[in-house]
Design an enzyme around this catalytic site. Structure first.
Site, PDB file in Angstrom:
ATOM      1  CB  CYS A  11      -1.000   0.152   1.156  1.00  9.12           C
ATOM      2  SG  CYS A  11      -2.214  -1.357   1.301  1.00  9.12           S
ATOM      3  NE  ARG A  23       4.535   1.653   0.357  1.00 12.45           N
ATOM      4  CZ  ARG A  23       5.153   1.854   1.359  1.00 12.45           C
ATOM      5  NH1 ARG A  23       6.525   2.419   1.446  1.00 12.45           N
ATOM      6  NH2 ARG A  23       4.684   1.312   2.610  1.00 12.45           N
ATOM      7  CD1 TRP A  62       0.129  -6.244  -2.398  1.00 15.38           C
ATOM      8  CD2 TRP A  62      -0.295  -6.961  -0.488  1.00 15.38           C
ATOM      9  NE1 TRP A  62       0.569  -7.570  -2.163  1.00 15.38           N
ATOM     10  CE2 TRP A  62       0.414  -8.037  -1.139  1.00 15.38           C
ATOM     11  CE3 TRP A  62      -0.857  -7.121   0.950  1.00 15.38           C
ATOM     12  CZ2 TRP A  62       0.557  -9.217  -0.334  1.00 15.38           C
ATOM     13  CZ3 TRP A  62      -0.870  -8.492   1.338  1.00 15.38           C
ATOM     14  CH2 TRP A  62      -0.039  -9.508   0.830  1.00 15.38           C
ATOM     15  CG  ASN A  95      -0.567   2.398   3.512  1.00 20.46           C
ATOM     16  OD1 ASN A  95      -1.570   2.458   2.571  1.00 20.46           O
ATOM     17  ND2 ASN A  95       0.547   2.971   3.273  1.00 20.46           N
ATOM     18  N   GLY A  96      -2.430  -0.825   6.427  1.00 20.27           N
ATOM     19  CA  GLY A  96      -2.404  -1.771   7.394  1.00 20.27           C
ATOM     20  C   GLY A  96      -3.588  -2.607   7.539  1.00 20.27           C
ATOM     21  CD  GLU A 156      18.589 -13.563  -2.616  1.00 22.62           C
ATOM     22  OE1 GLU A 156      17.850 -13.969  -1.655  1.00 22.62           O
ATOM     23  OE2 GLU A 156      18.390 -12.522  -3.242  1.00 22.62           O
ATOM     24  CE  LYS A 196      15.814 -11.649  -5.631  1.00 19.69           C
ATOM     25  NZ  LYS A 196      16.109 -11.304  -4.347  1.00 19.69           N
ATOM     26  CD  GLU A 245      11.728 -11.920  -5.302  1.00 23.59           C
ATOM     27  OE1 GLU A 245      10.838 -11.188  -4.536  1.00 23.59           O
ATOM     28  OE2 GLU A 245      13.163 -11.817  -5.120  1.00 23.59           O
ATOM     29  CG  HIS A 281      19.810 -36.759   2.133  1.00 22.74           C
ATOM     30  ND1 HIS A 281      19.932 -38.046   2.782  1.00 22.74           N
ATOM     31  CD2 HIS A 281      20.939 -36.033   2.285  1.00 22.74           C
ATOM     32  CE1 HIS A 281      21.099 -38.034   2.933  1.00 22.74           C
ATOM     33  NE2 HIS A 281      21.868 -37.070   2.643  1.00 22.74           N
ATOM     34  CE  LYS A 290      12.774  -3.337  -2.248  1.00 22.71           C
ATOM     35  NZ  LYS A 290      13.537  -4.215  -2.757  1.00 22.71           N
TER      36      LYS A 290
END
Ligand code: M6R
Length: 617
Positions: free
Chosen positions: A2, A27, A75, A101-102, A490, A494, A497, A513, A612
Site C-alpha cells: 500500500c 511497494r 495491496w 495502509n495496514g 537466494e 530471485k 519471484e 536426500h 517491496k
C-alpha cells in the site's frame, strides 16, 4: 505494501499525487484511487489495476483541478482487489474520506456495532469501518476531526498509516501511524504539505520532512506548523524535522529498462559506499560506531540470533557462516515470523541482529520488540535510514545501498553481506579468533570486490544467452555448499519471484536426500562450485547430476578445468577468499533470473502479489 501520496497547498494536486503513486508502485499493489477537493466537492475515483488504469479512468470521469487531494495504492488484505474495495473510502455522510495502509484487526466487532447504529457498508474493507467509526465518534462526542481520529484509533487494534480529510474543514489533513510508515513533507513557510509512505513522491518539492513515530498522529493545516501528538497519552510531541538526502536521480531508472537491472549494476558502487569510511585498509582498521560502542557486549555474548525475512534472511545465513568461522560466536538464524511466536529462550547475554532492507518488515520488527522485552541487545542492519527497525534497535549499521525500488532485492543483499562481513572481521580481531595477517588479507580482498563485481557484470550477455536456453523450464534447482548454500537459496528465490518458475535451493549434499528424484534431462541445475570449500564434494554432486542427464549451469572460479569438462555451461567468478565468494557468486544468479523474467514478458520490478516492504504479518 500500500502507498499513500497526498498534497495540500497552492499547487495543482493531481500531478503530484499521480506521480507520487507511480513512485510508490514498487511497494506492490493491486488497485489505486484518489480524491481531489475542488469547489467544495470531493471528486473520488478508484479502480482495480495499475496507476495507469486509474489515470485512464480519471480522464473519462473527472476534471483534475484541485489544490488538495490524496491517492492510494492498495495491496489487498480484507476484501478482494476490486473497484469498491479500493481506497479512498467515504464515511456514511460522505463528508469524511480516508486512505489506509495496514490492518484493523478488530474491524468486524466494530462493524457490527456500527451496523446496529444504522451505518451501511459498501466495501468489505476494514478501512471503511475505521472511517465510519471516526464519523460516529465525531458526531456523538461533538469533537473536531483530529480528536475523533484520536479517539477512534484508541479503540482499534492493528496497524495503520492513515490520512483523513473532512470536507467541512478543507484546509487540513489528519494523519496517524502505527506500524506503517508515514512521512510529512513541509513546504516553505508552511504554505504547502505533502504526505506519503516515503519521501519519494515529494522529493523535488521539499527536503524537509517529519517521519511520524509509531503511535503518533499529526494535524497538518495550511499556514501553521504541523502539530504532532501521542495518540494514547494525548501529549504534544516536538517532532524532528529531517533534512532529506534522497535525490530524484536515485529514484529514477537512469536509462535502464528496469530498476532491478539498474540496481544489479549499482552493486560495485553500493558495496563501496557500504565500506567507505568504515574499512581503512592501510591502517588495518574497521570503524563501526554501533559495534565500537558495544564491543564488550559483542565479544562476551553467549550467542547471536539473527532475525530477518526473505532475502535478508539469506544474508543472515551467510552471516552465520561468517560469524562462526571468523569470530567464533555461535549464531542462530531465525525467520521473524516464526521467532516472534514461538516463545524463544532469550537472555541479556544474547545479541539479536535484525536484517532488513526496508526496516519496516512487520515480522522482523515484532521479533526485535519481543527480544528487547526479554532483555536482548538489538542491533539493526537496515538500508532505509530512520526506518522503524533502525529506530527500534539499540544500535546498528546502515548498509548505504541507496534506494532499492525493484521488488526483488539485489544490492540490498550484497551490501548486507558487506556490513556483516565487516562486523565478523572486527569481532574476530577483537576476540583473537582470527590472525592479524588473515584479517589484513580479508581487508585487502574486500577492497577488490567492487572491481570483481564489475567484471561479472561484463559477462551479462553470456548469462542472458544461458537464460534464453532455459527460459521455458518449469523447475530449477540451485545447489551450493558452505558460504554458498545461502546463495543457492537466494538464486532460487530471485528466479521464482520474478519469473514465476518454480525453483528450489538446497545444500548440494542434501540433493541425495530427495531432490535428486526430480532430475531428468529437462531440469536445469545451477551449481555453485567455487574452488575453495568442499570443491571436490560439489564436483561429485555435479557428476551425479550428469549421470541423470540434468542440465548443469556451474558457477566456478576462473581457471577451473574439472567442472568445465562436465557442466553444460560455465560461469566464471574471479578468485577471492572463500568467505567473500557470496558477494560474487550471487551476481550471475541475479542476472540469470532477470533475463529469464524479461524474456518471459514478466513485470520484473513489480512481480504479481509481491510487495517491496511487507508491513503486515
Ligand atoms: O525489507 P526487508 O529486507 O525486511 O524485506 C524482507 C523480504 O520481504 C524481502 O527480502 C523479499 O524476500 C524480497 N522480495 C526478496 O527479493
Amino acid at each position: 505494501m500500500c502507498g499513500i501520496a497526498g498534497y495540500i497547498g497552492y499547487r495543482d494536486a493531481y500531478p503530484i499525487i499521480i506521480n507520487g503513486l507511480k513512485r510508490l508502485e514498487y511497494r506492490g499493489y493491486d488497485s489505486a484511487g484518489l480524491i481531489l477537493y475542488d469547489k467544495e466537492t470531493i471528486k473520488l475515483v478508484k479502480t482495480k489495476g495499475k496507476v495507469s488504469d486509474l489515470e485512464e479512468k480519471i480522464s473519462d470521469e473527472i476534471s483534475v483541478s484541485g489544490k488538495i487531494g490524496f491517492g492510494h495504492t492498495r495491496w489487498a488484505t480484507h476484501g478482494v482487489p476490486n473497484d469498491v474495495n479500493s481506497h479512498p473510502h467515504y464515511s456514511e455522510s460522505e463528508n469524511l474520506v480516508i486512505i489506509h495502509n495496514g490492518i484493523i484487526e478488530n474491524y468486524d466487532t466494530i462493524k457490527q456495532v456500527l451496523i446496529k447504529r444504522g451505518y451501511t457498508f459498501k466495501s468489505d474493507t476494514d478501512t471503511e469501518v475505521l472511517i465510519n467509526l471516526i464519523e460516529e465518534i465525531k458526531n456523538k462526542e461533538n469533537v473536531k476531526l483530529g480528536k475523533a481520529v484520536q479517539l477512534a484509533l484508541n479503540e482499534v487494534v492493528g496497524a495503520y498509516a492513515i490520512t483523513v480529510f473532512d470536507k467541512t474543514k478543507p484546509d487540513e489533513f489528519v494523519v496517524a501511524r502505527l506500524g506503517s510508515p508515514i512521512a510529512i513533507g513541509i513546504g516553505k513557510d508552511n504554505k504547502e504539505f505533502f504526505v506519503a509512505s516515503d519521501a519519494s513522491p515529494f522529493i523535488e518539492y521539499t527536503k524537509n520532512a517529519i517521519y511520524l513515530e509509531d503511535g503518533e498522529m499529526a494535524i497538518i493545516k495550511i499556514g501553521r506548523e504541523v502539530r504532532v501528538r501521542n495518540i494514547k497519552s494525548d501529549s504534544l510531541v516536538n517532532p524532528d524535522v529531517l533534512e532529506l538526502k534522497l535525490s530524484l536521480e536515485q529514484i529514477e531508472k537512469g536509462g535502464y529498462d528496469h530498476f532491478m537491472l539498474k540496481e544489479i549494476y549499482e552493486q560495485p558502487k553500493a558495496i563501496t559506499d557500504t565500506y567507505r569510511g568504515r574499512m581503512l585498509v592501510n591502517e588495518g582498521l574497521i570503524k563501526m560506531a554501533g559495534i565500537d560502542d558495544n564491543l564488550q557486549k559483542f565479544t562476551t555474548a553467549n550467542r547471536i540470533i539473527i532475525v530477518a525475512c526473505g532475502t535478508s534472511w539469506h544474508a543472515g545465513l551467510v552471516a552465520e557462516y561468517l560469524f562462526e568461522d571468523i569470530a567464533r560466536i555461535p549464531v542462530e538464524v531465525e525467520y521473524g515470523s516464526e521467532f516472534r511466536y514461538r516463545n524463544p529462550i532469550i537472555t541479556d547475554k544474547d545479541i539479536v541482529i535484525a536484517i532488513s532492507q526496508s526496516g519496516e518488515t512487520a515480522d522482523t520488527l515484532a521479533a526485535i520488540k519481543m527480544a528487547k522485552e526479554k532483555g536482548a541487545f538489538v542491533f539493526g542492519v537496515c538500508n532505509v535510514v530512520g526506518s522503524s527497525i533502525a529506530r527500534e534497535s539499540d544500535a546498528g549499521a546502515y548498509t548505504h545501498a541507496g534506494p532499492e525500488i525493484g521488488v526483488a532485492s539485489t544490492k540490498a543483499f550484497t551490501t548486507q553481506i558487506t556490513v556483516l562481513t565487516l562486523i565478523a572481521l572486527k569481532l574476530g580481531l577483537a576476540k583473537g579468533s582470527i590472525s592479524k595477517s588473515a584479517y589484513h588479507t580479508y581487508l585487502q580482498e574486500m577492497e577488490l570486490i567492487p572491481k570483481k563485481v564489475e567484471s561479472l557484470l561484463a559477462i551479462n550477455d553470456k548469462v542472458e544467452k544461458i537464460g534464453s536456453i532455459y527460459k521455458n523450464a518449469t523447475n530449477f534447482l540451485y545447489l551450493g555448499r558452505g558460504f554458498n548454500f545461502p546463495v543457492a537459496l537466494e538464486g532460487a528465490l530471485k528466479l521464482k519471484e520474478i519469473s514465476y518458475i518454480h525453483a528450489e535451493g538446497y545444500p548440494a549434499a542434501e540433493m541425495k536426500h530427495g531432490p535428486i528424484a526430480l532430475i531428468d534431462e529437462n531440469m536445469p541445475i545451477v551449481v555453485i562450485a567455487t574452488n575453495k570449500g568442499h570443491y571436490e564434494k560439489v564436483v561429485s554432486n555435479i557428476q551425479e547430476i550428469k549421470s541423470r542427464n540434468g542440465k548443469i549451469i556451474a558457477v566456478v572460479t576462473e581457471g577451473d578445468t574439472t567442472v568445465k569438462g562436465i557442466a553444460d555451461h560455465i560461469i566464471e567468478i574471479p578468485e577471492t577468499e572463500e568467505a567473500l565468494t557470496p558477494l560474487l557468486t550471487t551476481i550471475p544468479l541475479q542476472l540469470l533470473s532477470y533475463h529469464i523474467a524479461v524474456m518471459l514478458g514478466k513485470n520484473v520490478d513489480q512481480p504479481r502479489n509481491l510487495a517491496k516492504s511487507v508491513t503486515v504479518e
